[in-house]
Design a protein around this motif. Structure first.
Motif, PDB file in Angstrom:
ATOM      1  N   ARG A 167       0.829  -1.209   0.000  1.00 58.06           N
ATOM      2  CA  ARG A 167       0.000   0.000   0.000  1.00 58.06           C
ATOM      3  C   ARG A 167       0.861   1.256   0.000  1.00 58.06           C
ATOM      4  NH1 ARG A 167      -4.571  -0.461   4.472  1.00 58.06           N
ATOM      5  NH2 ARG A 167      -5.164   1.541   3.562  1.00 58.06           N
ATOM      6  N   ARG A 191      -1.563   4.653  -3.162  1.00 58.79           N
ATOM      7  CA  ARG A 191      -2.042   6.008  -2.928  1.00 58.79           C
ATOM      8  C   ARG A 191      -1.180   6.785  -1.936  1.00 58.79           C
ATOM      9  NH1 ARG A 191      -8.419   6.035  -2.112  1.00 58.79           N
ATOM     10  NH2 ARG A 191      -7.950   4.360  -0.645  1.00 58.79           N
ATOM     11  N   SER A 192      -0.048   6.202  -1.567  1.00 58.97           N
ATOM     12  CA  SER A 192       0.878   6.902  -0.669  1.00 58.97           C
ATOM     13  C   SER A 192       2.303   6.635  -1.136  1.00 58.97           C
ATOM     14  CB  SER A 192       0.719   6.413   0.768  1.00 58.97           C
ATOM     15  OG  SER A 192      -0.570   6.722   1.259  1.00 58.97           O
TER      16      SER A 192
ATOM     17  N   GLU B 225      -2.861   7.278   5.031  1.00 61.39           N
ATOM     18  CA  GLU B 225      -3.382   6.120   4.305  1.00 61.39           C
ATOM     19  C   GLU B 225      -4.499   5.455   5.109  1.00 61.39           C
ATOM     20  OE1 GLU B 225      -2.511   5.135   1.292  1.00 61.39           O
ATOM     21  OE2 GLU B 225      -3.614   3.249   1.216  1.00 61.39           O
TER      22      GLU B 225
END
Lengths: 230, 230
Positions: A167, A191-192, B225
């Motif tokens: 992630r 997304r990070s 996140e």
DNA sequence: GTTTGTGAAGGCATTCACAGCT
DNA sequence: AGCTGTGAATGCCTTCACAAAC
């Protein structure tokens, strides 16, 4: 994990905004508390914890007050309890899987870096464009558990991300390839992103990028150093 | 270095405070301008340069206005001229000698790091406590000029600093030894330190420390996140 | 008496919006 | 007409200082 049966206010809807400035300091508080816990210290005052982390005691108290009312007036904070609250707030109970793109000196240093593994981060995949690196093994982690990871081809980036379930993405490539890598990480669902390449990455809304620029840090120091000369 | 005989306001008493926030962005502007110069672009608007560096055009203009009035209304900024002004302001014309303490994975990655050499920083000395490393050679620099440096013993730190003439110190040791190393760097005359060890260094007034904490950066990303999950 | 938690004040950084040049 | 430079306005972060709680 702690102390007297303190009123366990697990307020689930705990999403009243914590300011970015506060968030950026929580890791330092967490680390200092971990040290204190290892030294079996039970309680700590805002003054002491502030000194350990280099902030003012007023700022520390204000920061902590955003998480909840976890101290005791006239006494201080209980080390284990506060540490747990911060870790929960920051999501350090989860295991965070990290993919590193770019296995040069820096990428390798990051893979070896002990500070990651010990705080819930696990490097689960390595990717590079260099044909001579692809397929080779690289040691990951440091103290205790060191595993070996195969370096995957850049062309497999998307499938590697999806298979590994990462992630968090680390971009440790040269500046030239960084934007393209970032685009593909985003396409693969990341997304990070932590970016070590000396370029500004453009990403869609909803994607976070943090930039660490080693040369810039030295330049900022040099600027101040220059001003010191009498 | 540039363009028409623009009024060379070399205001020597150029010490009206530039804010820390502005200083921290100058390296990014400088880098973008360098790229534009390499692409032989002559002029750039605040809008374009801002997009390249990820700030708003208004902020860019305000930042640059603190250095002087180097743009032309209705036209924009001349790339080479602005680049030169920033480099002068930041002291990048000087050569900055850097000593790295701690030649583990990270220290070695920093020694190899190309971004340093190409911007006026030169790694001139390496120091470590590990007996098995002391006396060995480590490659420094990347593109073009790579030299080899001998790793010196930690006990020789002061003399190494003085002989090498380093003014910038990099602490890339484990957390445990970092404060002691910092103290000795300061004693040896270093007044600007870049700290990669995950501890807050306490230093006397007049000494600058900038901290880069890799695990903290990931923690901050993880925090955000976590909040994204629906 | 001691130390936290927090309104209020103060300071700093960013954005707005437009006057001033080219 | 176009773009910079900048006062004014806004928003954010930090510090102050003290009431509340132990």
């Amino acid at each position: 994990m702690s102390a007297k049966s303190k009123n366990l206010i697990l307020k689930s809807g705990n999403s009243h905004k914590i300011s970015e400035a506060t968030v950026s300091r929580l890791p330092a508080y967490f680390r200092a508390l971990t040290q204190l816990a290892e030294a079996t210290q039970v309680r700590v005052s805002s003054e002491e914890l502030a000194a350990l982390t280099g902030v003012s005691s007023a700022m520390l108290r204000k920061d902590l007050s955003h998480l909840g009312s976890y101290g005791t007036r006239g006494v201080g904070y209980e080390v284990e309890f506060l540490r747990y609250q911060i870790s929960r707030e920051m999501g350090l109970n989860n295991d965070w899987s990290v993919v590193i793109v770019g296995v040069g000196n820096l990428g390798r240093a990051l893979a070896h870096y002990g500070g990651f593994g010990s705080r819930g981060f696990r490097v689960v995949a390595l990717v590079d464009a260099d044909q001579t690196l692809i397929g080779t093994n690289v040691k990951c982690g440091s103290e205790g558990k060191t595993i070996e990871l195969v370096v995957h081809a850049l062309s497999d980036l998307e499938s590697v991300v999806k298979k590994s379930g990462a992630r968090l993405g680390v971009v440790a490539t040269p500046a030239e390839g960084a934007q393209a890598v970032s685009d593909r990480l985003v396409k693969a669902g990341i997304r990070s992103i932590l970016n070590f390449a000396p370029v500004h990455l453009v990403v869609p809304n909803g994607v976070d990028v943090r930039k660490v620029d080693l040369a810039s840090e030295l330049q900022i120091l040099a600027f101040h150093e220059q001003r010191k000369a009498v």
